[in-house]
Structure formats: C-alpha cells, structure tokens
Design a protein around this motif. Structure first.
Motif, PDB file in Angstrom:
ATOM      1  N   SER B 103       6.590  -9.413 -10.077  1.00  0.00           N
ATOM      2  CA  SER B 103       5.363  -8.642 -10.273  1.00  0.00           C
ATOM      3  C   SER B 103       4.709  -8.361  -8.922  1.00  0.00           C
ATOM      4  CB  SER B 103       4.429  -9.424 -11.208  1.00  0.00           C
ATOM      5  OG  SER B 103       3.307  -8.644 -11.530  1.00  0.00           O
ATOM      6  N   ARG B 104       3.442  -7.934  -8.974  1.00  0.00           N
ATOM      7  CA  ARG B 104       2.672  -7.607  -7.765  1.00  0.00           C
ATOM      8  C   ARG B 104       3.466  -6.621  -6.887  1.00  0.00           C
ATOM      9  NH1 ARG B 104       4.071  -9.993  -3.170  1.00  0.00           N
ATOM     10  NH2 ARG B 104       2.934 -11.910  -2.805  1.00  0.00           N
ATOM     11  N   PHE B 105       3.914  -5.527  -7.538  1.00  0.00           N
ATOM     12  CA  PHE B 105       4.711  -4.529  -6.831  1.00  0.00           C
ATOM     13  C   PHE B 105       3.847  -3.698  -5.887  1.00  0.00           C
ATOM     14  CE2 PHE B 105       7.122  -5.282 -10.745  1.00  0.00           C
ATOM     15  CZ  PHE B 105       8.411  -5.411 -10.253  1.00  0.00           C
ATOM     16  N   VAL B 106       4.367  -3.496  -4.694  1.00  0.00           N
ATOM     17  CA  VAL B 106       3.716  -2.604  -3.736  1.00  0.00           C
ATOM     18  C   VAL B 106       4.796  -1.728  -3.109  1.00  0.00           C
ATOM     19  CG1 VAL B 106       2.455  -2.472  -1.547  1.00  0.00           C
ATOM     20  CG2 VAL B 106       1.893  -4.266  -3.206  1.00  0.00           C
ATOM     21  N   VAL B 107       4.587  -0.435  -3.129  1.00  0.00           N
ATOM     22  CA  VAL B 107       5.532   0.461  -2.466  1.00  0.00           C
ATOM     23  C   VAL B 107       5.284   0.407  -0.966  1.00  0.00           C
ATOM     24  CG1 VAL B 107       6.249   2.863  -2.145  1.00  0.00           C
ATOM     25  CG2 VAL B 107       5.766   1.984  -4.448  1.00  0.00           C
ATOM     26  N   GLU B 108       6.321   0.053  -0.236  1.00  0.00           N
ATOM     27  CA  GLU B 108       6.172  -0.014   1.213  1.00  0.00           C
ATOM     28  C   GLU B 108       6.407   1.361   1.822  1.00  0.00           C
ATOM     29  OE1 GLU B 108       7.590  -3.579   3.289  1.00  0.00           O
ATOM     30  OE2 GLU B 108       8.672  -2.213   4.630  1.00  0.00           O
ATOM     31  N   THR B 109       7.529   1.973   1.469  1.00  0.00           N
ATOM     32  CA  THR B 109       7.819   3.337   1.936  1.00  0.00           C
ATOM     33  C   THR B 109       8.618   4.050   0.863  1.00  0.00           C
ATOM     34  OG1 THR B 109       9.688   2.351   3.092  1.00  0.00           O
ATOM     35  CG2 THR B 109       7.856   3.080   4.465  1.00  0.00           C
ATOM     36  N   SER B 110       8.385   5.342   0.779  1.00  0.00           N
ATOM     37  CA  SER B 110       9.123   6.148  -0.186  1.00  0.00           C
ATOM     38  C   SER B 110       9.604   7.399   0.533  1.00  0.00           C
ATOM     39  CB  SER B 110       8.204   6.521  -1.355  1.00  0.00           C
ATOM     40  OG  SER B 110       8.886   7.397  -2.224  1.00  0.00           O
ATOM     41  N   GLU B 111      10.886   7.682   0.374  1.00  0.00           N
ATOM     42  CA  GLU B 111      11.476   8.894   0.939  1.00  0.00           C
ATOM     43  C   GLU B 111      12.353   9.486  -0.136  1.00  0.00           C
ATOM     44  OE1 GLU B 111      13.541   8.183   4.589  1.00  0.00           O
ATOM     45  OE2 GLU B 111      11.772   7.330   5.567  1.00  0.00           O
ATOM     46  N   PRO B 112      12.779  10.711   0.030  1.00  0.00           N
ATOM     47  CA  PRO B 112      13.656  11.302  -0.986  1.00  0.00           C
ATOM     48  C   PRO B 112      14.861  10.412  -1.276  1.00  0.00           C
ATOM     49  CG  PRO B 112      12.971  12.976   0.571  1.00  0.00           C
ATOM     50  CD  PRO B 112      12.445  11.674   1.090  1.00  0.00           C
ATOM     51  N   GLY B 113      14.999   9.981  -2.523  1.00  0.00           N
ATOM     52  CA  GLY B 113      16.171   9.206  -2.929  1.00  0.00           C
ATOM     53  C   GLY B 113      16.173   7.762  -2.490  1.00  0.00           C
ATOM     54  N   ALA B 114      15.058   7.279  -1.948  1.00  0.00           N
ATOM     55  CA  ALA B 114      15.046   5.893  -1.466  1.00  0.00           C
ATOM     56  C   ALA B 114      13.634   5.320  -1.523  1.00  0.00           C
ATOM     57  CB  ALA B 114      15.577   5.816  -0.048  1.00  0.00           C
ATOM     58  N   LEU B 115      13.562   4.029  -1.785  1.00  0.00           N
ATOM     59  CA  LEU B 115      12.260   3.375  -1.941  1.00  0.00           C
ATOM     60  C   LEU B 115      12.358   1.946  -1.425  1.00  0.00           C
ATOM     61  CD1 LEU B 115       9.452   3.812  -3.506  1.00  0.00           C
ATOM     62  CD2 LEU B 115      10.492   2.407  -5.289  1.00  0.00           C
ATOM     63  N   VAL B 116      11.354   1.542  -0.655  1.00  0.00           N
ATOM     64  CA  VAL B 116      11.253   0.126  -0.284  1.00  0.00           C
ATOM     65  C   VAL B 116      10.045  -0.453  -1.011  1.00  0.00           C
ATOM     66  CG1 VAL B 116      10.861  -1.525   1.571  1.00  0.00           C
ATOM     67  CG2 VAL B 116      12.380   0.433   1.939  1.00  0.00           C
ATOM     68  N   LEU B 117      10.328  -1.523  -1.730  1.00  0.00           N
ATOM     69  CA  LEU B 117       9.351  -2.082  -2.648  1.00  0.00           C
ATOM     70  C   LEU B 117       9.165  -3.556  -2.312  1.00  0.00           C
ATOM     71  CD1 LEU B 117       8.015  -1.171  -5.368  1.00  0.00           C
ATOM     72  CD2 LEU B 117      10.005  -2.130  -6.534  1.00  0.00           C
ATOM     73  N   ARG B 118       7.912  -3.988  -2.267  1.00  0.00           N
ATOM     74  CA  ARG B 118       7.666  -5.425  -2.101  1.00  0.00           C
ATOM     75  C   ARG B 118       7.148  -5.968  -3.418  1.00  0.00           C
ATOM     76  NH1 ARG B 118       4.730  -3.907   2.672  1.00  0.00           N
ATOM     77  NH2 ARG B 118       2.814  -4.505   1.602  1.00  0.00           N
ATOM     78  N   ALA B 119       7.508  -7.222  -3.696  1.00  0.00           N
ATOM     79  CA  ALA B 119       7.068  -7.816  -4.955  1.00  0.00           C
ATOM     80  C   ALA B 119       6.967  -9.324  -4.803  1.00  0.00           C
ATOM     81  CB  ALA B 119       8.057  -7.468  -6.068  1.00  0.00           C
ATOM     82  N   ALA B 120       6.320  -9.948  -5.786  1.00  0.00           N
ATOM     83  CA  ALA B 120       6.265 -11.411  -5.850  1.00  0.00           C
ATOM     84  C   ALA B 120       7.201 -11.868  -6.949  1.00  0.00           C
ATOM     85  CB  ALA B 120       4.846 -11.867  -6.155  1.00  0.00           C
ATOM     86  N   GLN B 121       7.911 -12.957  -6.709  1.00  0.00           N
ATOM     87  CA  GLN B 121       8.803 -13.499  -7.740  1.00  0.00           C
ATOM     88  C   GLN B 121       8.481 -14.972  -7.962  1.00  0.00           C
ATOM     89  OE1 GLN B 121      13.245 -12.687  -8.354  1.00  0.00           O
ATOM     90  NE2 GLN B 121      13.289 -14.442  -7.014  1.00  0.00           N
TER      91      GLN B 121
END
Lengths: 421, 172
Positions: B103-121
């Motif tokens: 949970s606690r998802f945060v989008v770090e960077t988003s580009e066409p066709g790609a995403l960097v996502l931070r989360a808590a586990q």
C-alpha cells in the motif's frame, strides 16, 4: 533443565560425545560467558574495517559491547562501550569516523584511545577529580595478519601463541587478497534460535554439506558442482590445539599461489577476459581469478570466529538459545573492481538471510535446538571419523578424514579445559 | 537508479502510459503469487534484464557495487525458484506461511510505457509457532509489453536491512 546438579562440567564432555545440557542449560551458558569469553582471545574486527585513522566499529567481547578504534598513530584500541559516569553507551553506530566520542547523556567526551577528554560543568566536582581515573575501560588487544582480537585478561598467553599452528592457515587464507591485501566488503547479519556451539560445530562439519546444501550444489554449473564435492577430494580435519581446527575440503585450493597455470574455470572466463582487457598480465589475471574463487578450507578459531572458504564467520552468543552470526564478505583491498564484484555475487549466492546455503544451515541449527529439548539424559554424538587418514595432517596433530568430527572434539576439549576450573 | 529508459527497447515498446490503478492491480497480483509460493508464474512477470534486489545498504547509488541480501538477474531468479520449489531446501520445505499487503503507493516517475512506483509492504510470516512482522519500502519499475505489464526492477528495502535478520525461505 536440572540435569547438572553440581558444576561438574568436565563430566559433560567425553572424548566422543557431549551432554545435551551444553545446548540448553542457562547456568552453563552463564558460566561460559565468564570462563570462556572473559578468559580467552575473542575476535572483534578485521583491520580493514577500521582502516583509517579515527575510524571505528562497534563489536562485542562475549556479551559486553565494545568500540574498536584506530587512533591517529594507527594504534588499535578496544574499549568498553560504556560511559564511566552513569553507564550510558557512548556509541550506537555500527561503524564510522570520529576523533571523539561524546556521551549523549551528560556530555562526557572521550578520545579514541579511551582517555576522558572533557567533563561539562566540571566545577560541580571536587578539586581532586582526576580525569585519568575515568578513561573508558580498555581491553588488551593484539592482532595477527589483520585479525584483531581482544581479551579481558592481562596474563594469558600472547595471541600469536594462542593461535599456534592456526597462524599458517590464516596466512594461507589471506592469499585471497591476491597480493593487494584483504578487505571486508560488507556483511550479512542474522540470528537463529539456538546455542552458539551449534554454529561453532557447523563450521567444521563437512558431513552436512551434500545433504543440507543439495539445492545450492544443484544451482551450480557442472564444473563448480564437482569442485564443491567436498567429501570426495581426499580432504581432512586437523586439530590445531587450543580448540582451533582446520577442515580441508578442496586440497587443490589450500595455497592459492600454487597451480597458477591450471586452466581457468569456465565460470571465471568472463572475469579473466575483463581483467586482461584492463591490462593485467596473464600471471596477474590467473592470480586474481584464483583468489576470487576462494580458499578450499575452513579454519575454526575458538571461540568465536572462522576463516571459512571465502569469508569470515563470526558468532556472538546472545543467550543459551539465541546466537547472532555475521558473514563478512572479503575481497581485494584496492584490487580490480570486477574481481570484488564477483566476490560479492558469489557471497550473496550462498550466504546471508536469502542465500542458497545460509537459511538451510540456520534452519538445521534451529532444529538441533528444538530437538535437544527431548530426552533427559541423551548425548550429542561426535564419534565420527576417529581414524586419521595417512600422511595428511602435521605430525603430532590429531586428524581425521574430511567428514570426521575431529574439529568439534577439539573445540569441546578446549571447552572442557576452560570450564572445569 | 530509476531511469526509465535504461532497459527499454523503443522498437517494441507499447508507449501507452501506465496508470496507477493498472499498476496497483499488477503489484497486488504479484504479491498474491508470492504469498501462495506460486513461483513459476512469478518468473514470467519479469523482463529479460530485470533485476530483483534486496539491499543491505539503504542509500547505495549502485547496488551492483555493494553487498546485498539478494541481487538477482534472470538466471539467479530461476535458480532461486528452482531451489524453493525443489523440496530439498530445509528452510523452504515447508516454507513459512506469509500474508502481505502492499500500500501507500506513490508514483515516482511516469513516462510513456513505463512507471516507477514506490510502496510500503508489510509481511506477516508464520512458522514453528512463531509469527514475525517484516516491513519494507519497495520500488517497482514496470514497463508495458504488448497487452501486459512486466517487472523491470524491484527493490525491496527491509526496514532493518542493515541489521540482524533471520533465514528467509520465501520471496519478498
């Protein structure tokens, strides 16, 4: 557990077995902390962990927390991590660099040699307050080939003498520096719910290797899997005195400066090519590659450290049924980066909480502790391999085939000597 | 460390952006596979050059240059899964049971066709009467390939990564 009514510890260790109470009796554990860990040389650091002036690491001697420091003259000090005022720990960092340690509670500050530097609001003390009386407690410290040990005892034999014939094996082990010197590259730390001696035994236990580490072996290429057939290469275990022992699993990898012209194993082909491309001469490439592959033996040093094939294994007793382990990866100090990276990947492959070897070892040790709760008068058997293989070990030393329990018997005889006082 | 384009093959990339809901669904499906120890489909979630990293050091610039708990390329992931499924590894036969939430998802960077996502586990682990809780920050790099998303990088930084751990017979 009350099966030791009197402190007749000697009766609990026989030539070929030890009593289960050695794993589970809290009173024995307390006696061990006193009679063994306060009476012998205990490993605290490798020199490369405190390479620079004013660098330090925190460590333990038995259950006592210490700071290992290097002063501006290069001298190493092992200091109890306790302010002399009201006992607060003065350093909680694992490692770092500092020319002064300041107690966070009332601000007493200490030099890296342990001397008390300054006391805030000193006018509150009587005129005869003597700072010299309140240095951090400093332990006797000696090192051998980068291995730093400390002891509470001023009157025991010098470290070199205590290590005795183990020194030769330390020197061989340090050839993994490939002439650059050995450097600690990082470490895995984990605990298991079991007695410290279960871990001590394991470092000199080749017998378990093909069983417990079957899944590690089957993850290797064929050439390496054959190399790791540790029971099938004519190895041996040798009692080196004072509880120390060496277990030779791969005789070809005793001296890493020998056999330099043997073919380079397939798994090191890319590394060899990379080193050659960096401009290293063929002899140097071969020397580095052979060093990266690691040594073929485990040297067990009583009571708390081992030079185990390619890393240092350090144990720390927490309680009668809790032990902390460090697996310190080592590499070349200033040697080629590619070689050290490969060392770290190899280390990760077997070692650590998610390695292909360590979790199965840790599970096995936990199972020993759990199983040892059963039975009222049963013994831990150490009777494997009492016949020495011919022509292997040094004259005068007790030795057995590689899967013999000779190293465990050696450690327990030392335990008996130290405990039965 | 989280450059999106590093391992992308622009020629084959589907450049539609990856939305948060789509990414969450992927991450939760992956989490459930891991809780079920269903490792073969998990292997198929990765790009060829994907890296699965469990660091020790919390601020390393280059995980390849330091010692990690795990630093897996595709070959090592396969070997790891083979080991966990073999039945011959004492620590994973049987494995600890796990239940995890991400949970606690945060989008770090988003580009066409790609995403960097931070989360808590948060993982709760159970074996031999003992229940443990493990917390981690996770960074995912997801890329789109045709109809599906793939994991291109997953870095699981345990809250106590540089302290004492215990034997782990499953995957984070």
């Amino acid at each position: 557990m009350t099966d030791v009514a009197v402190e007749d510890y000697a009766a609990l260790v026989r030539d070929d077995r030890v009593h289960t109470s050695l794993y589970r009796d809290a009173a024995i554990f307390e006696a061990e902390m006193d009679r063994i860990f306060k009476n012998s040389w205990v490993w605290v650091a490798h020199a490369s962990e405190i390479a620079d002036r004013n660098s330090y690491k925190t460590s333990y001697v038995g259950r006592q927390p210490v700071i290992v420091t290097r002063d501006k003259d290069g001298q190493v000090h092992v200091l109890l991590n306790r302010c002399r005022h009201r006992a607060a720990s003065i350093c909680e960092a694992r490692k770092g660099k500092s020319s002064v340690f300041v107690c966070p509670y009332h601000g007493w500050s200490y030099n890296v040699d342990g001397s008390l530097r300054k006391v805030p609001y000193a006018e509150g003390y009587r005129d005869d307050f003597d700072k010299a009386e309140f240095s951090l407690v400093s332990l006797r410290t000696e090192d051998y080939n980068g291995m730093i040990f400390a002891t509470f005892r001023e009157d025991i034999q010098p470290l070199a003498e205590y290590l005795g014939p183990a020194r030769k094996w330390i020197d061989l082990f340090m050839k993994q520096g490939a002439g650059f010197g050995v450097k600690a590259l990082g470490e895995h730390r984990f605990r298991f719910p079991g007695n410290w001696k279960i871990q001590l035994e394991n470092t000199t236990d080749a017998y378990h290797f093909p069983i417990v580490h079957k899944t590690f072996l089957s993850s290797l290429d064929e050439e390496t899997e054959n190399l790791m057939d540790v029971l099938g290469q004519g190895g041996w275990v040798e009692d080196l005195g004072n509880g120390h022992s060496v277990m030779v699993m791969i005789p070809d990898l005793i001296d890493l400066e020998d056999n330099l012209h043997a073919p380079i194993p397939e798994r090191f082909a890319d590394l060899a090519a990379e080193l050659a491309a960096e401009g290293h001469a063929d002899d140097q490439v071969r020397r580095i590659v052979r060093a990266v592959g690691g040594s073929g033996f485990n040297l067990n040093l009583f009571p708390n450290v081992a030079c185990s094939m390619a890393f240092f294994r350090v144990l720390r007793p927490i309680s009668v049924e809790e032990t902390e382990i460090q697996h310190i990866a080592i590499g070349m100090d200033g040697g080629p980066e590619a070689g050290n990276r490969m060392r770290m990947r190899l280390h990760e492959h077997f070692q650590g909480p998610m390695g292909f070897g360590t979790p199965d070892d840790a599970e096995g040790w936990e199972r020993v502790q759990r199983g040892a709760q059963a039975g009222d008068d049963l013994w831990i058997m150490l009777n494997r391999g009492v016949e020495a293989p011919e022509g292997r070990a040094a004259p005068g030393h007790n030795a057995g085939d590689v899967s013999a329990e000779t190293g465990m018997r050696a450690a327990y005889q030392m335990w008996k000597r130290m405990m039965a006082v | 460390m989280t450059t999106l384009t590093e391992t992308r093959n622009p020629a084959s990339a589907d450049l539609a952006p990856i939305g948060l809901v789509e990414a969450q669904a992927f991450v939760w499906a992956e989490a459930e596979l891991l809780d079920r120890h269903d490792y073969l489909p998990w292997l198929a979630l990765w790009t060829e050059d994907g890296r699965y990293i469990i660091p020790i050091e919390r601020d390393a610039d280059d995980y390849a240059a330091v010692l990690n708990i795990a630093y897996d390329d595709g070959e090592m992931r396969e070997a790891r899964v083979k080991r966990l499924r073999s039945g011959f590894s004492m620590s994973s036969a049987p494995p600890a049971r796990t239940v995890r939430t991400v949970s606690r998802f945060v989008v770090e960077t988003s580009e066409p066709g790609a995403l960097v996502l931070r989360a808590a586990q948060i993982i709760v682990e159970y074996k031999y009467t003992r229940t443990r809780t493990l917390a981690a920050d996770v960074t995912y790099r997801l890329v789109r390939e045709g109809e599906r998303l793939l994991l291109d990088r997953k870095v699981v930084t345990l809250i106590n990564s540089d302290d004492t751990l215990h034997g782990i017979g499953y995957l984070f």
